[in-house]
Design a protein around this motif. Structure first.
Motif, PDB file in Angstrom:
ATOM      1  N   TYR A 164       0.842  -1.202   0.000  1.00 22.28           N
ATOM      2  CA  TYR A 164       0.000   0.000   0.000  1.00 22.28           C
ATOM      3  C   TYR A 164       0.876   1.250   0.000  1.00 22.28           C
ATOM      4  N   THR A 165       0.605   2.127  -0.942  1.00 17.37           N
ATOM      5  CA  THR A 165       1.245   3.440  -0.974  1.00 17.37           C
ATOM      6  C   THR A 165       0.147   4.493  -1.004  1.00 17.37           C
ATOM      7  N   GLU A 166       0.519   5.713  -0.680  1.00 12.34           N
ATOM      8  CA  GLU A 166      -0.490   6.754  -0.511  1.00 12.34           C
ATOM      9  C   GLU A 166      -0.044   8.056  -1.139  1.00 12.34           C
ATOM     10  N   GLY A 167      -1.010   8.751  -1.745  1.00 19.24           N
ATOM     11  CA  GLY A 167      -0.763  10.082  -2.281  1.00 19.24           C
ATOM     12  C   GLY A 167      -1.680  11.073  -1.601  1.00 19.24           C
ATOM     13  N   TYR A 168      -1.826  12.256  -2.151  1.00 20.95           N
ATOM     14  CA  TYR A 168      -2.728  13.251  -1.599  1.00 20.95           C
ATOM     15  C   TYR A 168      -4.164  12.856  -1.907  1.00 20.95           C
ATOM     16  N   GLY A 169      -4.888  12.442  -0.865  1.00 22.94           N
ATOM     17  CA  GLY A 169      -6.286  12.089  -1.043  1.00 22.94           C
ATOM     18  C   GLY A 169      -6.524  10.831  -1.839  1.00 22.94           C
ATOM     19  N   SER A 170      -5.553   9.927  -1.857  1.00 21.77           N
ATOM     20  CA  SER A 170      -5.727   8.678  -2.592  1.00 21.77           C
ATOM     21  C   SER A 170      -4.823   7.601  -2.007  1.00 21.77           C
ATOM     22  N   GLY A 171      -5.293   6.373  -2.068  1.00 20.29           N
ATOM     23  CA  GLY A 171      -4.504   5.235  -1.618  1.00 20.29           C
ATOM     24  C   GLY A 171      -4.386   4.222  -2.727  1.00 20.29           C
ATOM     25  N   HIS A 172      -3.278   3.473  -2.734  1.00 19.24           N
ATOM     26  CA  HIS A 172      -3.005   2.573  -3.863  1.00 19.24           C
ATOM     27  C   HIS A 172      -2.539   1.209  -3.360  1.00 19.24           C
ATOM     28  N   PRO A 173      -3.485   0.314  -3.012  1.00 22.11           N
ATOM     29  CA  PRO A 173      -3.096  -1.056  -2.679  1.00 22.11           C
ATOM     30  C   PRO A 173      -2.898  -1.881  -3.949  1.00 22.11           C
ATOM     31  N   THR A 174      -1.926  -2.774  -3.921  1.00 20.67           N
ATOM     32  CA  THR A 174      -1.705  -3.638  -5.073  1.00 20.67           C
ATOM     33  C   THR A 174      -1.152  -4.980  -4.618  1.00 20.67           C
ATOM     34  N   ALA A 175      -1.586  -6.027  -5.309  1.00 18.69           N
ATOM     35  CA  ALA A 175      -1.054  -7.370  -5.073  1.00 18.69           C
ATOM     36  C   ALA A 175      -0.165  -7.801  -6.228  1.00 18.69           C
ATOM     37  N   ASN A 176       0.236  -6.854  -7.073  1.00 22.40           N
ATOM     38  CA  ASN A 176       1.118  -7.174  -8.193  1.00 22.40           C
ATOM     39  C   ASN A 176       2.379  -7.861  -7.671  1.00 22.40           C
ATOM     40  N   PRO A 177       2.665  -9.080  -8.126  1.00 26.02           N
ATOM     41  CA  PRO A 177       3.799  -9.841  -7.566  1.00 26.02           C
ATOM     42  C   PRO A 177       5.137  -9.115  -7.676  1.00 26.02           C
ATOM     43  N   ASP A 178       5.361  -8.405  -8.784  1.00 26.78           N
ATOM     44  CA  ASP A 178       6.631  -7.697  -8.950  1.00 26.78           C
ATOM     45  C   ASP A 178       6.757  -6.558  -7.952  1.00 26.78           C
ATOM     46  N   THR A 179       5.664  -5.829  -7.740  1.00 25.49           N
ATOM     47  CA  THR A 179       5.685  -4.723  -6.780  1.00 25.49           C
ATOM     48  C   THR A 179       5.886  -5.241  -5.369  1.00 25.49           C
ATOM     49  N   VAL A 180       5.179  -6.320  -5.043  1.00 24.29           N
ATOM     50  CA  VAL A 180       5.308  -6.903  -3.708  1.00 24.29           C
ATOM     51  C   VAL A 180       6.734  -7.400  -3.480  1.00 24.29           C
ATOM     52  N   LYS A 181       7.307  -8.066  -4.491  1.00 21.42           N
ATOM     53  CA  LYS A 181       8.679  -8.572  -4.364  1.00 21.42           C
ATOM     54  C   LYS A 181       9.669  -7.436  -4.180  1.00 21.42           C
ATOM     55  N   ASP A 182       9.494  -6.364  -4.954  1.00 21.56           N
ATOM     56  CA  ASP A 182      10.391  -5.213  -4.867  1.00 21.56           C
ATOM     57  C   ASP A 182      10.304  -4.555  -3.486  1.00 21.56           C
ATOM     58  N   CYS A 183       9.087  -4.325  -3.002  1.00 22.13           N
ATOM     59  CA  CYS A 183       8.921  -3.647  -1.717  1.00 22.13           C
ATOM     60  C   CYS A 183       9.340  -4.535  -0.551  1.00 22.13           C
ATOM     61  N   SER A 184       9.155  -5.831  -0.677  1.00 23.44           N
ATOM     62  CA  SER A 184       9.617  -6.744   0.368  1.00 23.44           C
ATOM     63  C   SER A 184      11.138  -6.682   0.494  1.00 23.44           C
ATOM     64  N   LEU A 185      11.825  -6.642  -0.652  1.00 20.52           N
ATOM     65  CA  LEU A 185      13.283  -6.518  -0.642  1.00 20.52           C
ATOM     66  C   LEU A 185      13.704  -5.182  -0.046  1.00 20.52           C
ATOM     67  N   ARG A 186      13.008  -4.126  -0.435  1.00 21.56           N
ATOM     68  CA  ARG A 186      13.314  -2.810   0.121  1.00 21.56           C
ATOM     69  C   ARG A 186      13.143  -2.798   1.644  1.00 21.56           C
ATOM     70  N   TYR A 187      12.085  -3.466   2.097  1.00 25.50           N
ATOM     71  CA  TYR A 187      11.836  -3.468   3.543  1.00 25.50           C
ATOM     72  C   TYR A 187      12.933  -4.236   4.284  1.00 25.50           C
ATOM     73  N   ASP A 188      13.377  -5.330   3.705  1.00 21.86           N
ATOM     74  CA  ASP A 188      14.491  -6.081   4.317  1.00 21.86           C
ATOM     75  C   ASP A 188      15.720  -5.182   4.466  1.00 21.86           C
ATOM     76  N   HIS A 189      16.010  -4.410   3.429  1.00 23.48           N
ATOM     77  CA  HIS A 189      17.180  -3.525   3.485  1.00 23.48           C
ATOM     78  C   HIS A 189      16.972  -2.381   4.477  1.00 23.48           C
ATOM     79  N   LEU A 190      15.743  -1.884   4.576  1.00 22.70           N
ATOM     80  CA  LEU A 190      15.453  -0.826   5.549  1.00 22.70           C
ATOM     81  C   LEU A 190      15.645  -1.334   6.975  1.00 22.70           C
ATOM     82  N   GLN A 191      15.178  -2.539   7.239  1.00 28.20           N
ATOM     83  CA  GLN A 191      15.354  -3.097   8.575  1.00 28.20           C
ATOM     84  C   GLN A 191      16.831  -3.334   8.892  1.00 28.20           C
ATOM     85  N   ALA A 192      17.587  -3.738   7.872  1.00 29.05           N
ATOM     86  CA  ALA A 192      19.022  -3.966   8.080  1.00 29.05           C
ATOM     87  C   ALA A 192      19.757  -2.654   8.354  1.00 29.05           C
TER      88      ALA A 192
END
Length: 295
Positions: free
Chosen positions: A235-263
């Motif tokens: 889920y990402t958010e803009g001004y007055g709008s929200g954008h949930p997606t189950a797109n596998p590529d987006t989920v994979k990319d953000c999951s990797l980003r989150y791993d790096h953020l936690q590290a």
């Protein structure tokens, strides 16, 4: 005072003045059920208000869908009328229905998720906000209906009271600790709230320090929702709008980003220490030369 409000205050408001359609909205259904159970108990609005320590006028406003009920109100009415927790169960649905339309789907995701992972660059996540902090954020440009909007936001936090609450991970930028939202006392309370989760294994907070430099979340804040039997959602958010997606590529990319953020973030213990240090050094109680607190 309007006639209906005066009648409510006197406990004489009669049901035919405003006939609710319980199918019109969750708020109307709540009001319909409140009135039905109150009348079955043989109580006026004022009498019920006296029992639960609220005004009869407020009872009437909630019955006629003019005012939002709170969880505390619902719990007191359930106890007074012996409704078996009916209104306490309904109040969550009512609150979610009052969220902006574009955010309601996301609130449902929060309520169903087994694990929630969040990254925020400049604010404390809504699920962790105090009343004062939420009011400051929501009222920055618009003060209209602020009490109700704040109550609706805070009601989302009831997901942590479920029998099986989600595991919550938050990576928050150090900048959010320094952004003085609502003033020093509000920030002190908010950081104290974050510190209070240190021993809670289901609510985990890591601070991404300024010293981390460039990081995997430079494109902005995002949330990851993980479910027991359903695909992950970003889920990402803009001004007055929200954008949930189950797109596998987006989920994979953000999951990797989150791993790096936690590290790159501080450990849970070091994060808690930094939060306390900022709370004391930046928002600590200011005292005069005699050692007395400064108003």
């Amino acid at each position: 005072m309007p006639q209906w409000a005066e009648l409510c205050e006197r406990g004489l408001y009669v049901s035919h003045i405003n006939v609710l359609d319980p199918g019109a909205s969750p708020l109307d259904y709540y009001g319909f059920e409140l009135r039905r159970h109150r009348e079955a108990a043989g109580l006026t609005q004022r009498q019920l208000g006296d029992i639960i320590n609220y005004t009869g006028s407020l009872v009437g406003q909630i019955e006629t869908a003019r005012k939002l009920p709170t969880p505390e109100f619902s719990e007191r009415v359930d106890a007074a009328l012996g409704t078996g927790g009916l209104l306490s169960r309904l109040v969550g649905l009512v609150m979610r229905s009052q969220l902006p339309a574009w955010f309601q789907q996301t609130a449902e995701l929060e309520a169903r998720a087994a694990e929630i992972c969040t990254f925020h660059t400049h604010l404390v996540h809504g699920l962790l906000q105090t009343n004062g902090y939420a009011r400051a954020v929501l009222g920055a440009l618009d003060q209209a209906g602020l009490d109700d909007r704040t109550a609706v936001r805070l009601a989302r936090q009831r997901i942590f009271e479920k029998g099986e609450p989600p595991v919550f991970w938050a990576v928050v930028s150090e900048a959010a600790l320094h952004q003085e939202t609502g003033g020093p006392s509000v920030m002190r309370e908010q950081l104290a709230r974050l510190s209070s989760f240190e021993s809670n294994p289901r609510i985990n907070i890591q601070v991404l320090p300024f010293s981390a430099g460039a990081h995997a979340g430079s494109q902005g804040s995002f949330d990851l929702f993980r479910f027991t039997n359903d695909p992950d959602i970003v889920y990402t958010e803009g001004y007055g709008s929200g954008h949930p997606t189950a797109n596998p590529d987006t989920v994979k990319d953000c999951s990797l980003r989150y791993d790096h953020l936690q590290a790159a973030a501080l450990s849970l213990r070091d994060s808690a220490e930094l939060i306390r240090r900022v709370m004391e050094e930046r928002y600590g109680e200011q005292r005069d030369s005699d050692g007395d607190p400064v108003a």
